[in-house]
Write a protein that holds these residues in place. Structure first.
Motif, PDB file in Angstrom:
ATOM      1  N   ALA A  89       0.847  -1.198   0.000  1.00  0.00           N
ATOM      2  CA  ALA A  89       0.000   0.000   0.000  1.00  0.00           C
ATOM      3  C   ALA A  89       0.880   1.244   0.000  1.00  0.00           C
ATOM      4  O   ALA A  89       2.073   1.171   0.295  1.00  0.00           O
ATOM      5  N   ARG A  90       0.266   2.383  -0.315  1.00  0.00           N
ATOM      6  CA  ARG A  90       1.010   3.641  -0.236  1.00  0.00           C
ATOM      7  C   ARG A  90       0.137   4.698   0.445  1.00  0.00           C
ATOM      8  O   ARG A  90      -1.084   4.659   0.364  1.00  0.00           O
ATOM      9  N   VAL A  91       0.792   5.636   1.096  1.00  0.00           N
ATOM     10  CA  VAL A  91       0.099   6.728   1.780  1.00  0.00           C
ATOM     11  C   VAL A  91      -0.311   7.771   0.749  1.00  0.00           C
ATOM     12  O   VAL A  91       0.508   8.225  -0.045  1.00  0.00           O
ATOM     13  N   LEU A  92      -1.595   8.158   0.788  1.00  0.00           N
ATOM     14  CA  LEU A  92      -2.095   9.223  -0.078  1.00  0.00           C
ATOM     15  C   LEU A  92      -2.218  10.545   0.671  1.00  0.00           C
ATOM     16  O   LEU A  92      -1.972  11.608   0.106  1.00  0.00           O
ATOM     17  N   ALA A  93      -2.644  10.477   1.937  1.00  0.00           N
ATOM     18  CA  ALA A  93      -2.807  11.692   2.749  1.00  0.00           C
ATOM     19  C   ALA A  93      -2.657  11.315   4.212  1.00  0.00           C
ATOM     20  O   ALA A  93      -3.233  10.326   4.663  1.00  0.00           O
ATOM     21  N   ASP A  94      -1.906  12.096   4.929  1.00  0.00           N
ATOM     22  CA  ASP A  94      -1.646  11.821   6.340  1.00  0.00           C
ATOM     23  C   ASP A  94      -2.384  12.861   7.187  1.00  0.00           C
ATOM     24  O   ASP A  94      -2.048  14.049   7.135  1.00  0.00           O
ATOM     25  N   HIS A  95      -3.395  12.425   7.908  1.00  0.00           N
ATOM     26  CA  HIS A  95      -4.208  13.313   8.740  1.00  0.00           C
ATOM     27  C   HIS A  95      -3.963  13.063  10.226  1.00  0.00           C
ATOM     28  O   HIS A  95      -4.819  13.363  11.056  1.00  0.00           O
ATOM     29  N   ARG A  96      -2.785  12.529  10.566  1.00  0.00           N
ATOM     30  CA  ARG A  96      -2.437  12.344  11.970  1.00  0.00           C
ATOM     31  C   ARG A  96      -2.120  13.701  12.584  1.00  0.00           C
ATOM     32  O   ARG A  96      -1.484  14.544  11.954  1.00  0.00           O
ATOM     33  N   ARG A  97      -2.560  13.877  13.837  1.00  0.00           N
ATOM     34  CA  ARG A  97      -2.339  15.142  14.541  1.00  0.00           C
ATOM     35  C   ARG A  97      -1.348  14.941  15.679  1.00  0.00           C
ATOM     36  O   ARG A  97      -1.134  13.832  16.145  1.00  0.00           O
ATOM     37  N   ASP A  99      -1.667  15.462  18.725  1.00  0.00           N
ATOM     38  CA  ASP A  99      -2.253  14.896  19.945  1.00  0.00           C
ATOM     39  C   ASP A  99      -2.548  13.399  19.816  1.00  0.00           C
ATOM     40  O   ASP A  99      -3.121  12.791  20.715  1.00  0.00           O
ATOM     41  N   GLY A 100      -2.168  12.794  18.675  1.00  0.00           N
ATOM     42  CA  GLY A 100      -2.362  11.354  18.486  1.00  0.00           C
ATOM     43  C   GLY A 100      -3.639  10.981  17.761  1.00  0.00           C
ATOM     44  O   GLY A 100      -3.833   9.826  17.400  1.00  0.00           O
ATOM     45  N   THR A 101      -4.550  11.922  17.557  1.00  0.00           N
ATOM     46  CA  THR A 101      -5.781  11.623  16.838  1.00  0.00           C
ATOM     47  C   THR A 101      -5.508  11.614  15.339  1.00  0.00           C
ATOM     48  O   THR A 101      -4.390  11.864  14.890  1.00  0.00           O
ATOM     49  N   GLY A 102      -6.525  11.368  14.555  1.00  0.00           N
ATOM     50  CA  GLY A 102      -6.416  11.417  13.107  1.00  0.00           C
ATOM     51  C   GLY A 102      -6.320  10.045  12.456  1.00  0.00           C
ATOM     52  O   GLY A 102      -6.448   9.024  13.114  1.00  0.00           O
ATOM     53  N   TRP A 103      -6.089  10.041  11.164  1.00  0.00           N
ATOM     54  CA  TRP A 103      -6.081   8.834  10.359  1.00  0.00           C
ATOM     55  C   TRP A 103      -5.151   9.031   9.173  1.00  0.00           C
ATOM     56  O   TRP A 103      -4.683  10.126   8.907  1.00  0.00           O
ATOM     57  N   VAL A 104      -4.915   7.932   8.450  1.00  0.00           N
ATOM     58  CA  VAL A 104      -4.063   7.971   7.266  1.00  0.00           C
ATOM     59  C   VAL A 104      -4.858   7.394   6.098  1.00  0.00           C
ATOM     60  O   VAL A 104      -5.408   6.298   6.201  1.00  0.00           O
ATOM     61  N   VAL A 105      -4.945   8.155   5.012  1.00  0.00           N
ATOM     62  CA  VAL A 105      -5.582   7.673   3.787  1.00  0.00           C
ATOM     63  C   VAL A 105      -4.510   6.950   2.986  1.00  0.00           C
ATOM     64  O   VAL A 105      -3.439   7.493   2.732  1.00  0.00           O
ATOM     65  N   MET A 106      -4.832   5.703   2.596  1.00  0.00           N
ATOM     66  CA  MET A 106      -3.879   4.883   1.863  1.00  0.00           C
ATOM     67  C   MET A 106      -4.528   4.346   0.591  1.00  0.00           C
ATOM     68  O   MET A 106      -5.749   4.426   0.427  1.00  0.00           O
ATOM     69  N   ALA A 107      -3.702   3.807  -0.287  1.00  0.00           N
ATOM     70  CA  ALA A 107      -4.182   3.130  -1.492  1.00  0.00           C
ATOM     71  C   ALA A 107      -3.617   1.720  -1.489  1.00  0.00           C
ATOM     72  O   ALA A 107      -2.437   1.521  -1.186  1.00  0.00           O
ATOM     73  N   GLU A 113      -8.697   3.381  -2.380  1.00  0.00           N
ATOM     74  CA  GLU A 113      -8.447   4.092  -1.140  1.00  0.00           C
ATOM     75  C   GLU A 113      -9.035   3.364   0.062  1.00  0.00           C
ATOM     76  O   GLU A 113     -10.089   2.747  -0.024  1.00  0.00           O
ATOM     77  N   PHE A 114      -8.329   3.465   1.184  1.00  0.00           N
ATOM     78  CA  PHE A 114      -8.831   3.023   2.477  1.00  0.00           C
ATOM     79  C   PHE A 114      -8.160   3.870   3.544  1.00  0.00           C
ATOM     80  O   PHE A 114      -7.133   4.504   3.288  1.00  0.00           O
ATOM     81  N   CYS A 115      -8.771   3.931   4.715  1.00  0.00           N
ATOM     82  CA  CYS A 115      -8.217   4.728   5.800  1.00  0.00           C
ATOM     83  C   CYS A 115      -7.815   3.831   6.954  1.00  0.00           C
ATOM     84  O   CYS A 115      -8.503   2.863   7.268  1.00  0.00           O
ATOM     85  N   VAL A 116      -6.698   4.164   7.584  1.00  0.00           N
ATOM     86  CA  VAL A 116      -6.259   3.473   8.792  1.00  0.00           C
ATOM     87  C   VAL A 116      -6.489   4.430   9.955  1.00  0.00           C
ATOM     88  O   VAL A 116      -5.915   5.524   9.991  1.00  0.00           O
ATOM     89  N   GLU A 117      -7.359   4.012  10.865  1.00  0.00           N
ATOM     90  CA  GLU A 117      -7.681   4.797  12.053  1.00  0.00           C
ATOM     91  C   GLU A 117      -6.938   4.225  13.255  1.00  0.00           C
ATOM     92  O   GLU A 117      -6.309   3.176  13.160  1.00  0.00           O
ATOM     93  N   TRP A 131     -19.846   8.968  20.647  1.00  0.00           N
ATOM     94  CA  TRP A 131     -19.270   8.334  19.452  1.00  0.00           C
ATOM     95  C   TRP A 131     -18.041   9.114  19.077  1.00  0.00           C
ATOM     96  O   TRP A 131     -18.019  10.333  19.106  1.00  0.00           O
ATOM     97  N   ARG A 132     -16.995   8.396  18.736  1.00  0.00           N
ATOM     98  CA  ARG A 132     -15.768   9.060  18.318  1.00  0.00           C
ATOM     99  C   ARG A 132     -15.267   8.372  17.049  1.00  0.00           C
ATOM    100  O   ARG A 132     -15.086   7.166  17.024  1.00  0.00           O
ATOM    101  N   LEU A 133     -15.029   9.134  16.010  1.00  0.00           N
ATOM    102  CA  LEU A 133     -14.480   8.611  14.762  1.00  0.00           C
ATOM    103  C   LEU A 133     -13.030   9.022  14.655  1.00  0.00           C
ATOM    104  O   LEU A 133     -12.642  10.081  15.109  1.00  0.00           O
ATOM    105  N   GLY A 134     -12.253   8.182  13.938  1.00  0.00           N
ATOM    106  CA  GLY A 134     -10.852   8.521  13.658  1.00  0.00           C
ATOM    107  C   GLY A 134     -10.047   8.520  14.877  1.00  0.00           C
ATOM    108  O   GLY A 134      -9.040   8.922  15.147  1.00  0.00           O
TER     109      GLY A 134
END
Length: 134
Positions: A89-97, A99-107, A113-117, A131-134
């Motif tokens: 897989a490869r990283v398309l967009a890195d949304h990690r913050r 504070d440790g929250t966020g996710w990574v968009v991958m291909a 595309e898929f996201c790793v939370e 409810w908490r996402l990501g």
């Protein structure tokens, strides 16, 4: 009346190859025979929801309108991202913050595309009815 999701279907130029990537990423079983379609599912025998890979002649040409979000059960989000990269897989967009929250968009290897939370163990306890996402 209700329904359930039986399969999430993915077009693939190499159905067995892409199914193998997803089985290794998720730790699921691959089910196939002489049929060109391949299923990846968490249980043997196959029951419940799986991913169905169907061979098509054309490659991916646009952004997915639907994608899968995955969260690790026994590793961190960052370890899961590194493992996914090791599987092709490869990283398309890195949304990690910070504070440790966020996710990574991958291909995946065919560009889907898929996201790793973060996994539940990384999020900590939630207040009741939150409810908490990501």
């Amino acid at each position: 009346m209700t329904m359930h999701v039986h399969n999430i279907t993915v077009d693939a130029t190499d159905a067995l190859g892409l199914a193998t990537f997803w089985s290794r990423l998720l730790g699921w079983h691959v089910f196939h025979d002489d049929d060109p379609e391949v299923v990846v599912a968490p249980h043997f025998p196959y029951a419940g929801t799986g991913m169905l890979f169907i061979p098509v002649p054309e490659g991916k040409t646009a952004k997915n309108r639907l994608h899968v979000d995955v969260a690790p059960d026994d590793e961190t989000r960052d370890e899961a991202v590194a493992r996914a990269e090791g599987l092709g897989a490869r990283v398309l967009a890195d949304h990690r913050r910070d504070d440790g929250t966020g996710w990574v968009v991958m291909a995946d290897p065919e560009g889907n595309e898929f996201c790793v939370e973060r996994g539940p163990h990384e999020k900590g306890p939630l207040p009741p009815q939150t409810w908490r996402l990501g």
